[in-house]
Structures are given as structure tokens and as C-alpha cells.
Scaffold this motif. Structure first.
Motif, short mmCIF file in Angstrom:
data_model
loop_
_atom_site.label_atom_id
_atom_site.label_comp_id
_atom_site.label_asym_id
_atom_site.label_seq_id
_atom_site.Cartn_x
_atom_site.Cartn_y
_atom_site.Cartn_z
N TRP A 153 47.43 45.35 45.76
CA TRP A 153 46.45 45.28 46.84
C TRP A 153 45.02 45.30 46.32
O TRP A 153 44.09 45.21 47.09
N PHE A 168 48.22 36.79 50.93
CA PHE A 168 49.35 37.51 50.35
C PHE A 168 50.42 36.53 49.91
O PHE A 168 50.71 35.54 50.59
N GLY A 174 51.85 40.17 45.62
CA GLY A 174 50.59 40.76 46.03
C GLY A 174 49.60 39.70 46.47
O GLY A 174 49.97 38.65 47.01
N ARG A 199 45.43 45.93 53.30
CA ARG A 199 44.91 46.67 52.13
C ARG A 199 44.55 48.10 52.54
O ARG A 199 44.78 49.04 51.78
N SER A 202 47.53 50.45 52.95
CA SER A 202 48.19 50.84 51.71
C SER A 202 47.68 52.15 51.15
O SER A 202 48.37 52.79 50.34
#
Length: 271
Positions: A153, A168, A174, A199, A202
Motif C-alpha cells: 500500500w 490496484f 499491490g 490505503r 490498511s
């Protein structure tokens, strides 16, 4: 095997009828990971621990922790029921899915105190009225490494840049910057907004999640993207997810978020 009584906290994950009147209860514990507990005569009238072993209940226990084999509770020292979750079908579905993902992601008896805290905070937020879709989204993205999928990320998986538009890619595990989009024709073609939220999901601390207000279009896009990640990269889907999809219909979606400064204050998520 632990012969001496242990004090621990446990969150009910699942219940199974056993023999004529007993109950097997799988719990996520704060120190010992997932454990299966045998409650004898739990299905008989007058069982004193009934409230402590209901779904969506978090309790303080004293008991014997055995590995391998069944564990046993000797006393309950207080319980907290997530009553709004229990009473609302939609909240129930989201919460069940989060717990099912955690259950599937980790082996039995593996201590996962960080995920016990996550589960407790997630259910607390949902029970207090925080949008369950957001809480679920955070859980899905942050659980990916536990399933052996660790998306990059930080920036482009090829060159590391993060100052160009990003998308993505399952193929590259990724993000890809626009200079390398030609390397994967099956990249997600995601909007800049959706990538920003993924992002953020995460790494956001779930304990800081605050208000949520995001467009319907972004919600649908995020739901579609996360479903694609789990279908293509993880390959597992709890039964609770299928029920959640049926409940939400074809337009199932997830809301998104945006942090608010300062860092020590709760994060309000809005678009």
C-alpha cells in the motif's frame, strides 16, 4: 495443559449443542487465542452461566485452559452483552462476518491479543452506532496479511513512486502507478478516491474511528474492490458473508473514511 485456574476475558464466537444437554462454546480469549469450552448441562433450565455464553457477549472468566482438548469455565466475573447488535439483523450480520473472518484467519490456540482487542473495539463501535460497513471494511483490509496476502500500500510495486495516480493490481500484489499501468490489463481501474480509502483502511487505528459520511458511488466501488480481493487473492468466504450479501442485495456497499486532525482525537470519516 494448565491445571491452575486462569483469569481471562472471552468473546463468544460460536455455540454448538453437545450430547443431551451440554454446550460447546468457541471463544476468542484475550491471552490464549481461540479456545473451545465445554459447559455441562448448559441447555438445562436454571443454568447459571446462560447470559455469559450468549452470542455477542464479552465476559470475564475464571477457568482451566487446556491445550490440546476442551477448556472449562469455573466462574463468571461479569459480562457485557452487545444488545443493539443482538437485536438488529443488519448489525448482527456485519458483526458475525467480522468475527467469522477473524476465526478463519488464525489457527486454534494461537495467541492473538491484538485481534481480541480489535474484535472488542469493532463490536463496541457497531453497538454504539458507528457505521458497521466502515468497521467491516477496516477488518477486511487489515486481516489480509493474516490470510497470507500482504498488499503493498506504500507506493507503486514496480518503482515505489506514490506521487502519480495509483491503481490496484492482483498480479503485482499491490499498487501500480500510472507509468506502469500497461503491465496489467486486469488492474482494478479504481478511482483515486477509492485507492485513497483502501490505503487508509490498511493502517487506521480502529479505536479512532468516528463519524462517517461518504458518497454512495464510493461505497459501492469499495465493496466491489474488496470482494474482488477476497475472491482472487484470499479465496475464502465465511457463510456470514453470503448472508450479509443477501441482506444488502446486489447493491451491497461499504462506506469510506477520512481522518481528522489532531492525531489524538477520534477520526471522523467523510467525503
Amino acid at each position: 495443559m494448565s491445571q491452575a485456574p486462569e483469569d481471562f476475558r472471552g468473546l463468544v464466537l460460536a455455540r454448538f449443542n453437545y450430547k443431551e444437554s451440554d454446550l460447546l462454546v468457541k471463544m476468542l480469549t484475550d491471552h490464549f487465542g481461540k479456545r473451545m469450552f465445554l459447559f455441562r448441562r448448559a441447555r438445562k433450565p436454571g443454568f447459571k452461566m446462560t447470559a455469559a455464553v450468549l452470542p455477542f457477549t464479552l465476559s470475564n472468566f475464571t477457568g482451566r485452559i487446556n491445550a490440546p482438548g476442551l477448556s472449562y469455565v469455573q466462574a463468571v466475573r461479569g459480562s457485557h452483552a452487545f444488545t443493539k447488535i443482538s437485536a438488529d439483523l443488519t448489525l448482527n450480520a456485519y458483526s458475525s462476518y467480522i468475527l467469522a473472518l477473524i476465526d478463519m484467519a488464525f489457527d486454534e490456540d494461537t495467541p492473538i491479543p491484538e485481534w481480541f482487542r480489535f474484535a472488542e473495539q469493532a463490536l463496541t463501535l457497531i453497538d454504539q452506532g458507528t457505521d458497521p460497513q466502515i468497521v467491516t471494511n477496516i477488518a477486511e483490509i487489515q486481516l489480509l496479511p493474516a490470510f497470507g496476502v500482504g498488499p503493498n500500500w506504500r507506493g507503486c510495486s514496480v518503482c515505489g513512486r506514490n506521487d502519480l495516480p495509483l491503481d490496484f493490481s492482483d498480479k503485482y500484489g499491490g499498487l501500480l502507478c500510472s507509468d506502469h499501468w500497461q503491465l496489467d490489463e486486469r488492474r482494478y481501474h479504481a478511482s483515486e478516491r477509492a485507492i485513497y480509502y483502501l490505503r487508509l483502511f490498511s493502517h487506521v487505528d480502529i479505536a479512532t474511528v468516528g463519524k462517517v459520511a461518504v458518497s454512495e458511488q464510493t461505497r459501492r466501488e469499495l465493496r466491489t474492490m474488496i470482494d474482488r480481493m477476497y475472491d482472487g487473492l484470499v479465496g475464502v468466504q465465511p457463510k456470514a458473508k453470503r448472508f450479509l450479501d443477501e441482506l444488502n442485495g446486489a447493491g451491497s456497499h461499504i462506506q469510506a473514511l477520512k481522518p481528522r486532525k489532531p492525531k489524538n482525537s477520534p477520526s471522523d470519516f467523510s467525503e
